[in-house]
Design a protein around this motif. Structure first.
Motif, PDB file in Angstrom:
ATOM      1  N   GLY A  97      38.693  38.683  54.029  1.00 41.82           N
ATOM      2  CA  GLY A  97      38.162  39.675  53.093  1.00 41.82           C
ATOM      3  C   GLY A  97      38.275  39.305  51.628  1.00 41.82           C
ATOM      4  N   ALA A  98      38.841  38.142  51.334  1.00 42.03           N
ATOM      5  CA  ALA A  98      38.984  37.719  49.935  1.00 42.03           C
ATOM      6  C   ALA A  98      37.615  37.447  49.318  1.00 42.03           C
ATOM      7  N   SER A  99      37.511  37.715  48.032  1.00 45.10           N
ATOM      8  CA  SER A  99      36.285  37.417  47.290  1.00 45.10           C
ATOM      9  C   SER A  99      36.241  35.955  46.881  1.00 45.10           C
ATOM     10  N   LEU A 100      37.434  35.355  46.759  1.00 42.61           N
ATOM     11  CA  LEU A 100      37.541  33.990  46.253  1.00 42.61           C
ATOM     12  C   LEU A 100      38.853  33.372  46.700  1.00 42.61           C
ATOM     13  N   CYS A 101      38.831  32.075  46.965  1.00 44.95           N
ATOM     14  CA  CYS A 101      40.045  31.333  47.296  1.00 44.95           C
ATOM     15  C   CYS A 101      40.119  30.123  46.364  1.00 44.95           C
ATOM     16  N   LEU A 102      41.225  30.010  45.628  1.00 46.63           N
ATOM     17  CA  LEU A 102      41.423  28.864  44.735  1.00 46.63           C
ATOM     18  C   LEU A 102      42.652  28.088  45.169  1.00 46.63           C
ATOM     19  N   ARG A 103      42.518  26.784  45.166  1.00 47.22           N
ATOM     20  CA  ARG A 103      43.664  25.933  45.513  1.00 47.22           C
ATOM     21  C   ARG A 103      44.525  25.679  44.284  1.00 47.22           C
ATOM     22  N   LYS A 104      45.836  25.645  44.516  1.00 51.12           N
ATOM     23  CA  LYS A 104      46.787  25.270  43.462  1.00 51.12           C
ATOM     24  C   LYS A 104      46.881  23.754  43.448  1.00 51.12           C
ATOM     25  N   PRO A 105      47.027  23.120  42.334  1.00 52.62           N
ATOM     26  CA  PRO A 105      46.990  23.711  40.999  1.00 52.62           C
ATOM     27  C   PRO A 105      45.545  24.057  40.624  1.00 52.62           C
ATOM     28  N   TYR A 106      45.377  25.192  40.009  1.00 56.39           N
ATOM     29  CA  TYR A 106      44.061  25.651  39.593  1.00 56.39           C
ATOM     30  C   TYR A 106      43.968  25.516  38.071  1.00 56.39           C
ATOM     31  N   VAL A 107      42.752  25.548  37.571  1.00 56.14           N
ATOM     32  CA  VAL A 107      42.519  25.501  36.126  1.00 56.14           C
ATOM     33  C   VAL A 107      42.504  26.945  35.632  1.00 56.14           C
ATOM     34  N   ALA A 108      43.396  27.264  34.698  1.00 52.30           N
ATOM     35  CA  ALA A 108      43.557  28.647  34.227  1.00 52.30           C
ATOM     36  C   ALA A 108      42.252  29.237  33.700  1.00 52.30           C
ATOM     37  N   SER A 109      41.478  28.442  32.965  1.00 51.38           N
ATOM     38  CA  SER A 109      40.224  28.961  32.408  1.00 51.38           C
ATOM     39  C   SER A 109      39.227  29.298  33.516  1.00 51.38           C
ATOM     40  N   GLU A 110      39.232  28.524  34.604  1.00 50.53           N
ATOM     41  CA  GLU A 110      38.344  28.815  35.731  1.00 50.53           C
ATOM     42  C   GLU A 110      38.764  30.105  36.424  1.00 50.53           C
ATOM     43  N   LEU A 111      40.077  30.289  36.597  1.00 54.44           N
ATOM     44  CA  LEU A 111      40.571  31.517  37.216  1.00 54.44           C
ATOM     45  C   LEU A 111      40.176  32.731  36.373  1.00 54.44           C
ATOM     46  N   LEU A 112      40.362  32.645  35.072  1.00 54.60           N
ATOM     47  CA  LEU A 112      39.993  33.756  34.179  1.00 54.60           C
ATOM     48  C   LEU A 112      38.493  34.048  34.243  1.00 54.60           C
ATOM     49  N   ALA A 113      37.685  33.009  34.270  1.00 60.38           N
ATOM     50  CA  ALA A 113      36.235  33.194  34.354  1.00 60.38           C
ATOM     51  C   ALA A 113      35.857  33.876  35.668  1.00 60.38           C
ATOM     52  N   GLU A 114      36.496  33.488  36.761  1.00 62.03           N
ATOM     53  CA  GLU A 114      36.212  34.098  38.064  1.00 62.03           C
ATOM     54  C   GLU A 114      36.658  35.555  38.102  1.00 62.03           C
ATOM     55  N   ILE A 115      37.813  35.842  37.510  1.00 57.85           N
ATOM     56  CA  ILE A 115      38.299  37.227  37.457  1.00 57.85           C
ATOM     57  C   ILE A 115      37.301  38.095  36.695  1.00 57.85           C
ATOM     58  N   LYS A 116      36.850  37.613  35.548  1.00 56.44           N
ATOM     59  CA  LYS A 116      35.878  38.369  34.750  1.00 56.44           C
ATOM     60  C   LYS A 116      34.572  38.565  35.519  1.00 56.44           C
ATOM     61  N   ARG A 117      34.134  37.543  36.224  1.00 59.94           N
ATOM     62  CA  ARG A 117      32.900  37.626  37.023  1.00 59.94           C
ATOM     63  C   ARG A 117      33.060  38.683  38.121  1.00 59.94           C
ATOM     64  N   LEU A 118      34.178  38.636  38.828  1.00 62.77           N
ATOM     65  CA  LEU A 118      34.409  39.597  39.924  1.00 62.77           C
ATOM     66  C   LEU A 118      34.533  41.032  39.403  1.00 62.77           C
ATOM     67  N   LEU A 119      35.135  41.212  38.253  1.00 60.31           N
ATOM     68  CA  LEU A 119      35.300  42.549  37.714  1.00 60.31           C
ATOM     69  C   LEU A 119      33.986  43.145  37.221  1.00 60.31           C
ATOM     70  N   LYS A 120      33.024  42.310  36.883  1.00 59.11           N
ATOM     71  CA  LYS A 120      31.710  42.822  36.475  1.00 59.11           C
ATOM     72  C   LYS A 120      30.969  43.421  37.662  1.00 59.11           C
ATOM     73  N   LYS A 121      31.298  42.960  38.868  1.00 62.22           N
ATOM     74  CA  LYS A 121      30.648  43.448  40.086  1.00 62.22           C
ATOM     75  C   LYS A 121      31.189  44.812  40.496  1.00 62.22           C
ATOM     76  N   VAL A 122      32.407  45.124  40.062  1.00 63.06           N
ATOM     77  CA  VAL A 122      33.075  46.364  40.500  1.00 63.06           C
ATOM     78  C   VAL A 122      32.479  47.570  39.807  1.00 63.06           C
TER      79      VAL A 122
END
Length: 122
Positions: A97-122
């Motif tokens: 049920g996850a919207s996204l899966c990121l492997r560690k180590p992840y790039v912080a800017s990519e994680l932030l961009a994905e969070i913002k993208r997902l929150l726009k859908k809500v």
């Protein structure tokens, strides 16, 4: 202000995420295991959940599945973070049920961009 629930048993990891998110205008809630995460998700009603795959009491797949089964939390986007070395971990994250899966180590800017993208859908 959008609120992100961080589910991570390693305090250094959760603190780093908390600092990054708060510096970018997000509120945060911290949970150290799956049971805390489920309680916080129900009572705090975060806008998004970031969950580590390996937790002490239940794995991130189970946390995600339980969030998606409950009517109160079903609509909350879930981002799973993992250092788990299994090839099909991304598929399993999405199946739980996850919207996204990121492997560690992840790039912080990519994680932030994905969070913002997902929150726009809500």
């Amino acid at each position: 202000m959008k609120v992100v629930l961080i589910v991570e048993d390693e305090s250094e990891q959760s603190k780093l995420l908390q600092i990054r998110l708060e510096a970018n205008g997000f509120g945060t809630i911290i949970a150290k295991n799956g049971q805390e995460a489920l309680k916080e998700a129900e009572s705090g009603r975060p806008d998004l959940v970031i969950v580590d795959l390996l937790l002490p009491d239940m794995n991130g797949f189970e946390v995600c599945q339980r969030l998606k089964e409950a009517p109160e939390t079903r609509q909350i986007p879930v981002v799973m973070l993992t250092a788990y070395p299994v090839e099909d971990v991304e598929r399993r994250c999405l199946e739980s049920g996850a919207s996204l899966c990121l492997r560690k180590p992840y790039v912080a800017s990519e994680l932030l961009a994905e969070i913002k993208r997902l929150l726009k859908k809500v």
